[in-house]
Scaffold this active site. Structure first.
Site, PDB file in Angstrom:
ATOM      1  N   ARG A 172       0.855  -1.203   0.000  1.00  0.00           N
ATOM      2  CA  ARG A 172       0.000   0.000   0.000  1.00  0.00           C
ATOM      3  C   ARG A 172       0.882   1.241   0.000  1.00  0.00           C
ATOM      4  O   ARG A 172       0.607   2.215  -0.679  1.00  0.00           O
ATOM      5  CB  ARG A 172      -0.933  -0.009   1.199  1.00  0.00           C
ATOM      6  CG  ARG A 172      -2.198  -0.830   0.991  1.00  0.00           C
ATOM      7  CD  ARG A 172      -1.940  -2.275   0.581  1.00  0.00           C
ATOM      8  NE  ARG A 172      -3.141  -3.055   0.423  1.00  0.00           N
ATOM      9  CZ  ARG A 172      -3.758  -3.713   1.408  1.00  0.00           C
ATOM     10  NH1 ARG A 172      -3.258  -3.711   2.636  1.00  0.00           N
ATOM     11  NH2 ARG A 172      -4.859  -4.385   1.165  1.00  0.00           N
ATOM     12  N   ASP A 201       0.277  -6.939  -3.209  1.00  0.00           N
ATOM     13  CA  ASP A 201      -1.150  -6.694  -2.962  1.00  0.00           C
ATOM     14  C   ASP A 201      -1.710  -5.964  -4.177  1.00  0.00           C
ATOM     15  O   ASP A 201      -0.976  -5.712  -5.148  1.00  0.00           O
ATOM     16  CB  ASP A 201      -1.363  -5.899  -1.660  1.00  0.00           C
ATOM     17  CG  ASP A 201      -2.658  -6.307  -0.955  1.00  0.00           C
ATOM     18  OD1 ASP A 201      -3.719  -6.246  -1.598  1.00  0.00           O
ATOM     19  OD2 ASP A 201      -2.606  -6.693   0.231  1.00  0.00           O
ATOM     20  N   HIS A 273      -6.311 -10.253  -3.739  1.00  0.00           N
ATOM     21  CA  HIS A 273      -5.300  -9.196  -3.554  1.00  0.00           C
ATOM     22  C   HIS A 273      -4.197  -9.266  -4.618  1.00  0.00           C
ATOM     23  O   HIS A 273      -3.020  -9.133  -4.307  1.00  0.00           O
ATOM     24  CB  HIS A 273      -4.694  -9.278  -2.148  1.00  0.00           C
ATOM     25  CG  HIS A 273      -5.625  -8.824  -1.062  1.00  0.00           C
ATOM     26  ND1 HIS A 273      -5.882  -7.494  -0.799  1.00  0.00           N
ATOM     27  CD2 HIS A 273      -6.390  -9.520  -0.186  1.00  0.00           C
ATOM     28  CE1 HIS A 273      -6.752  -7.393   0.206  1.00  0.00           C
ATOM     29  NE2 HIS A 273      -7.083  -8.614   0.590  1.00  0.00           N
ATOM     30  N   GLU A 337      -9.653 -12.574   2.006  1.00  0.00           N
ATOM     31  CA  GLU A 337     -10.522 -11.678   1.238  1.00  0.00           C
ATOM     32  C   GLU A 337     -10.496 -11.957  -0.264  1.00  0.00           C
ATOM     33  O   GLU A 337     -10.064 -11.132  -1.052  1.00  0.00           O
ATOM     34  CB  GLU A 337     -10.104 -10.228   1.514  1.00  0.00           C
ATOM     35  CG  GLU A 337     -10.210  -9.874   2.989  1.00  0.00           C
ATOM     36  CD  GLU A 337      -9.708  -8.470   3.328  1.00  0.00           C
ATOM     37  OE1 GLU A 337     -10.307  -7.837   4.214  1.00  0.00           O
ATOM     38  OE2 GLU A 337      -8.724  -8.009   2.723  1.00  0.00           O
ATOM     39  N   TRP A 409      -6.618 -13.422  12.168  1.00  0.00           N
ATOM     40  CA  TRP A 409      -6.659 -11.955  12.138  1.00  0.00           C
ATOM     41  C   TRP A 409      -8.046 -11.402  12.404  1.00  0.00           C
ATOM     42  O   TRP A 409      -8.185 -10.303  12.926  1.00  0.00           O
ATOM     43  CB  TRP A 409      -6.108 -11.425  10.810  1.00  0.00           C
ATOM     44  CG  TRP A 409      -6.977 -11.627   9.600  1.00  0.00           C
ATOM     45  CD1 TRP A 409      -7.074 -12.748   8.839  1.00  0.00           C
ATOM     46  CD2 TRP A 409      -7.856 -10.667   8.995  1.00  0.00           C
ATOM     47  NE1 TRP A 409      -7.951 -12.558   7.799  1.00  0.00           N
ATOM     48  CE2 TRP A 409      -8.448 -11.279   7.863  1.00  0.00           C
ATOM     49  CE3 TRP A 409      -8.200  -9.340   9.292  1.00  0.00           C
ATOM     50  CZ2 TRP A 409      -9.355 -10.636   7.036  1.00  0.00           C
ATOM     51  CZ3 TRP A 409      -9.117  -8.690   8.468  1.00  0.00           C
ATOM     52  CH2 TRP A 409      -9.676  -9.349   7.348  1.00  0.00           C
ATOM     53  N   TYR A 434      -3.281  -4.928  15.878  1.00  0.00           N
ATOM     54  CA  TYR A 434      -3.287  -4.273  14.574  1.00  0.00           C
ATOM     55  C   TYR A 434      -2.777  -2.849  14.771  1.00  0.00           C
ATOM     56  O   TYR A 434      -3.481  -1.987  15.289  1.00  0.00           O
ATOM     57  CB  TYR A 434      -4.695  -4.312  13.955  1.00  0.00           C
ATOM     58  CG  TYR A 434      -4.800  -5.446  12.952  1.00  0.00           C
ATOM     59  CD1 TYR A 434      -4.285  -6.700  13.276  1.00  0.00           C
ATOM     60  CD2 TYR A 434      -5.338  -5.266  11.681  1.00  0.00           C
ATOM     61  CE1 TYR A 434      -4.324  -7.743  12.357  1.00  0.00           C
ATOM     62  CE2 TYR A 434      -5.385  -6.312  10.766  1.00  0.00           C
ATOM     63  CZ  TYR A 434      -4.874  -7.545  11.116  1.00  0.00           C
ATOM     64  OH  TYR A 434      -4.908  -8.563  10.210  1.00  0.00           O
ATOM     65  N   PHE A 435      -1.539  -2.635  14.343  1.00  0.00           N
ATOM     66  CA  PHE A 435      -0.919  -1.341  14.604  1.00  0.00           C
ATOM     67  C   PHE A 435      -1.313  -0.285  13.570  1.00  0.00           C
ATOM     68  O   PHE A 435      -0.807   0.833  13.604  1.00  0.00           O
ATOM     69  CB  PHE A 435       0.602  -1.500  14.712  1.00  0.00           C
ATOM     70  CG  PHE A 435       1.038  -2.379  15.870  1.00  0.00           C
ATOM     71  CD1 PHE A 435       0.210  -2.577  16.968  1.00  0.00           C
ATOM     72  CD2 PHE A 435       2.280  -3.004  15.865  1.00  0.00           C
ATOM     73  CE1 PHE A 435       0.602  -3.380  18.035  1.00  0.00           C
ATOM     74  CE2 PHE A 435       2.686  -3.806  16.926  1.00  0.00           C
ATOM     75  CZ  PHE A 435       1.849  -3.993  18.012  1.00  0.00           C
ATOM     76  N   ASP A 436      -2.226  -0.659  12.654  1.00  0.00           N
ATOM     77  CA  ASP A 436      -2.800   0.377  11.776  1.00  0.00           C
ATOM     78  C   ASP A 436      -4.014   1.026  12.446  1.00  0.00           C
ATOM     79  O   ASP A 436      -4.557   1.994  11.933  1.00  0.00           O
ATOM     80  CB  ASP A 436      -3.163  -0.180  10.396  1.00  0.00           C
ATOM     81  CG  ASP A 436      -4.101  -1.380  10.431  1.00  0.00           C
ATOM     82  OD1 ASP A 436      -4.223  -2.036  11.489  1.00  0.00           O
ATOM     83  OD2 ASP A 436      -4.719  -1.670   9.386  1.00  0.00           O
ATOM     84  N   TRP A 484      -0.564  -2.615   8.540  1.00  0.00           N
ATOM     85  CA  TRP A 484      -1.038  -2.347   7.173  1.00  0.00           C
ATOM     86  C   TRP A 484      -0.850  -0.864   6.917  1.00  0.00           C
ATOM     87  O   TRP A 484      -1.025  -0.053   7.827  1.00  0.00           O
ATOM     88  CB  TRP A 484      -2.504  -2.755   7.045  1.00  0.00           C
ATOM     89  CG  TRP A 484      -2.717  -4.201   7.356  1.00  0.00           C
ATOM     90  CD1 TRP A 484      -3.140  -4.720   8.542  1.00  0.00           C
ATOM     91  CD2 TRP A 484      -2.467  -5.312   6.505  1.00  0.00           C
ATOM     92  NE1 TRP A 484      -3.177  -6.091   8.459  1.00  0.00           N
ATOM     93  CE2 TRP A 484      -2.778  -6.487   7.223  1.00  0.00           C
ATOM     94  CE3 TRP A 484      -2.013  -5.448   5.177  1.00  0.00           C
ATOM     95  CZ2 TRP A 484      -2.648  -7.762   6.680  1.00  0.00           C
ATOM     96  CZ3 TRP A 484      -1.890  -6.718   4.638  1.00  0.00           C
ATOM     97  CH2 TRP A 484      -2.203  -7.858   5.379  1.00  0.00           C
ATOM     98  N   THR A 485      -0.517  -0.511   5.677  1.00  0.00           N
ATOM     99  CA  THR A 485      -0.051   0.867   5.476  1.00  0.00           C
ATOM    100  C   THR A 485      -0.900   1.690   4.510  1.00  0.00           C
ATOM    101  O   THR A 485      -0.392   2.589   3.852  1.00  0.00           O
ATOM    102  CB  THR A 485       1.415   0.848   4.986  1.00  0.00           C
ATOM    103  OG1 THR A 485       1.481   0.071   3.778  1.00  0.00           O
ATOM    104  CG2 THR A 485       2.335   0.260   6.020  1.00  0.00           C
ATOM    105  N   GLU A 486      -2.203   1.384   4.432  1.00  0.00           N
ATOM    106  CA  GLU A 486      -3.054   2.207   3.572  1.00  0.00           C
ATOM    107  C   GLU A 486      -2.864   3.700   3.876  1.00  0.00           C
ATOM    108  O   GLU A 486      -2.782   4.522   2.965  1.00  0.00           O
ATOM    109  CB  GLU A 486      -4.540   1.862   3.784  1.00  0.00           C
ATOM    110  CG  GLU A 486      -4.994   0.579   3.122  1.00  0.00           C
ATOM    111  CD  GLU A 486      -4.926  -0.626   4.051  1.00  0.00           C
ATOM    112  OE1 GLU A 486      -4.100  -0.615   4.996  1.00  0.00           O
ATOM    113  OE2 GLU A 486      -5.693  -1.591   3.830  1.00  0.00           O
TER     114      GLU A 486
HETATM  115  C1  TNX Z   1      -7.684  -6.549   6.138  1.00  0.00           C
HETATM  116  S1  TNX Z   1      -5.828  -8.389   7.679  1.00  0.00           S
HETATM  117  C2  TNX Z   1      -6.671  -7.018   5.327  1.00  0.00           C
HETATM  118  C3  TNX Z   1      -5.726  -6.077   4.732  1.00  0.00           C
HETATM  119  C4  TNX Z   1      -6.042  -4.656   5.094  1.00  0.00           C
HETATM  120  C5  TNX Z   1      -6.440  -4.591   6.551  1.00  0.00           C
HETATM  121  C6  TNX Z   1      -6.666  -3.233   7.099  1.00  0.00           C
HETATM  122  C7  TNX Z   1      -5.941  -9.044   6.255  1.00  0.00           C
HETATM  123  C8  TNX Z   1      -5.545 -10.423   6.141  1.00  0.00           C
HETATM  124  N1  TNX Z   1      -6.407  -8.347   5.202  1.00  0.00           N
HETATM  125  O1  TNX Z   1      -5.680  -6.262   3.329  1.00  0.00           O
HETATM  126  O2  TNX Z   1      -4.930  -3.865   4.853  1.00  0.00           O
HETATM  127  O3  TNX Z   1      -7.629  -5.336   6.716  1.00  0.00           O
HETATM  128  O4  TNX Z   1      -6.731  -3.295   8.535  1.00  0.00           O
END
Ligand code: TNX
Length: 560
Positions: A172, A201, A273, A337, A409, A434-436, A484-486
């Site tokens: 990201r 991703d 992804h 996902e 997760w 989750y450090f985001d 995660w670095t969105e």
């Molecule tokens: C879910 S955690 C995702 C990531 C996103 C994140 C944002 C996971 C396995 N998939 O693609 O960046 O949420 O918190």
């Protein structure tokens, strides 16, 4: 491996203790050691000591002694390392093969400080802890009269979990090798031994693959990035974003990590992804594209097409190069996902489903079983090459072959379920590690982040065995924090999100639950923050009720 005497590796971080507190207070080491016993009233003076070591130690351990001695040499301006062989006084490193791989002891007497370990990681952790018994001056903090004496104490220490991880998403937002090394440094200070590197991703493919040059030529660049969450209508910033690691840089990172006792676990996230890869090789998708490296966040419907044999050829070719670069036993293959809408419409996928005899039942669709087929096929390929898979907890849905490790997760439930069913699991529950997520409850003063507040107390409160029946606890390999670095685009912001929650994380990973104590921890964190300042790391001060990242001018929580 290449062994480098890097300055950063020298500075195995620490926390100095306020000596007036001894011996009534616990020693301020993070993570708190398993056993700390006070054994006398005397003090050992590091400023007068020489460093000597058992010559039976391996080369890597000897490098660690040399690094440590070098640092003391530059501080005391005298030669600290002893001539050949173990001395009977001073700081002594002793090899004892009976010690567990990551165990160490430190015995401090008036005239000698003896460290015992059996492996380079044991040695590293001993030095990390020993460094935390030294004054802040060890890290370059300006101090008037640093006290270089240590009370007579016996420390016996070993980790609770073998897997102690930290993750970083570089898709990201891309971060260069120097930032990755600083990230690894800060992990090493905390005795964290697994770096989960999320390299691919939808928004960018970040690892050079020689057989598929377009993955980086096309897949590592996006035209622009969505602003915050303005998806509908889509508002983007108009600024291109790009970056990838050459194979040479990947090797450099893997070597650097190895020196710090850290295994790098690469993630190639599949079959979802994958838009960055599809943009480069549209024939790997169900529709054939065209696709564009994604400029927005979320879950995309375009995923790899498992109906086509060339998709598997592609995956195997990529993994061949990945295995060449990463010696890790585990390879992370994502699995999260993955929408099935394209597979439902795709003649190739439907043909595959028919051939495999996959059927929708009460619990899952045929397309879900098709994802299980992908996982199993990739797992078999990696197993045949001596590797094991880790996947996000979605891999547990439907059918999962033996030997897979599940990364939980979506809360802890995936890990609990996996362990009950006899799979190994790693706990990375959103909401706790989750450090985001926001560093504080005052989100309007925090840099814009995902979802919700997750202050350090919340991280600290996680217990990995909660909900896991006793007989299944052996399947919990450990705990990991994820970043995660969105919304994280700069190194300052990156370290701000991780520090000091990483201090809480490492106690979840290392300490027996009964060693955890938030009030003691909070005091010890104060020293860590001084050291982060000295080493130039940004961090959150929310533990003192001071939310926000000074100097940050980007969007804040609640912005739209
Ligand atoms: C879910 S955690 C995702 C990531 C996103 C994140 C944002 C996971 C396995 N998939 O693609 O960046 O949420 O918190």
């Amino acid at each position: 491996m290449k062994i480098k005497l890097s300055l950063i590796a020298l500075s195995i971080l620490a926390v100095a203790c306020s000596h007036k507190e001894y011996p009534n207070e616990t020693i301020g080491i993070i993570p708190q050691p398993q056993v700390v016993n006070y054994i006398g009233e005397g003090r050992f003076n590091v400023a007068e000591a020489v460093v000597s070591y058992d010559t039976r130690f391996d080369d890597l351990s000897v490098h660690h002694f040399a690094d440590f001695a070098c640092r003391l040499t530059s501080i005391f301006k005298r030669d600290v390392i002893a001539e050949e062989g173990l001395k009977s006084t001073g700081i002594r490193f002793v090899l004892d093969k009976k010690y567990q791989p990551e165990q160490y002891t430190i015995e401090v007497k008036k005239d000698r400080l003896t460290v015992t370990a059996s492996t380079p990681n044991g040695v590293l952790y001993a030095i990390a802890s020993l460094s935390q018994l030294l004054p802040d001056a060890f890290y370059g903090v300006e101090e008037e009269n640093p006290d270089w004496t240590i009370p007579e104490v016996f420390i016996n220490d070993w980790p609770r979990f073998a897997y102690r991880g930290l993750h970083l998403d570089v898709s990201r937002h891309f971060f260069d090798v120097d930032v990755i090394k600083r990230y690894l440094d800060v992990m090493a200070y905390h005795k964290i031994n697994r770096f989960h590197w999320h390299l691919t991703d939808d928004q960018g493919w970040r690892i050079e693959i020689k057989k598929y040059p377009k993955l980086t030529e096309i897949g590592s660049k996006r035209d622009e990035t969505v602003v915050l969450k303005r998806f509908n209508p889509l508002v983007c910033d108009g600024i291109p974003h790009e970056g990838f690691y050459t194979q040479e840089q990947i090797r450099e990172v893997v070597d650097y990590a190895e020196y710090l006792g850290i295994t790098v676990i690469p993630e190639i996230d599949l079959p979802g992804h994958m838009i960055a890869a599809l943009a480069a090789y549209p024939e790997l998708g169900c529709t054939g594209g065209p696709y564009k490296v994604w400029t927005r966040w979320g879950v995309a419907n375009d995923v790899l097409c498992p109906g086509k044999e060339k998709t598997f050829e592609f995956i195997e070719d990529v993994l061949d190069e990945v295995m060449q670069l990463f010696p890790s036993e585990y390879i992370h293959i994502g699995g999260d996902e993955c929408p099935k809408v394209e597979w439902e419409k795709c003649p190739d996928c439907q043909k595959r489903i028919a051939e495999l005899g996959l059927k929708t039942d009460e619990e899952h669709t045929a397309e879900q079983y098709l994802q299980n087929y992908v996982t199993e096929r990739v797992q078999k390929y990696l197993n045949d090459h001596g590797r094991k898979i880790i996947g996000w907890d979605e891999i547990l849905e439907g059918k999962l072959a033996e030997g897979a490790t599940v990364m939980s997760w979506r809360g802890a439930k995936g890990g609990i379920e996996a362990a009950k069913q006899g799979y190994d699991a790693i706990m990375t529950p959103g909401g706790y590690v989750y450090f985001d997520y926001y560093q504080s409850d005052s989100i309007s003063r925090e840099p814009f982040a995902i979802c919700c507040p997750c202050p350090i107390e919340k991280t600290y409160s996680f217990e990995a065995y909660d909900g896991i029946p006793e007989e299944s606890q052996k399947h919990i390999l450990g705990v990991q924090g994820n970043l995660w670095t969105e919304y994280v685009a700069t190194p300052e912001h990156l370290f701000y999100m991780v520090l000091p929650r990483i201090d809480a994380l490492c106690e979840l990973q290392w300490c027996a639950p009964e060693r955890k104590d938030f009030e003691r921890f909070k005091k010890d964190v104060a020293r860590m923050l001084r050291i982060y300042d000295a080493l130039g790391y940004t961090y959150s001060r929310n533990i003192y009720g001071e939310p926000g990242l000074p100097g940050y001018t980007g969007p804040l929580g609640g912005d739209r």
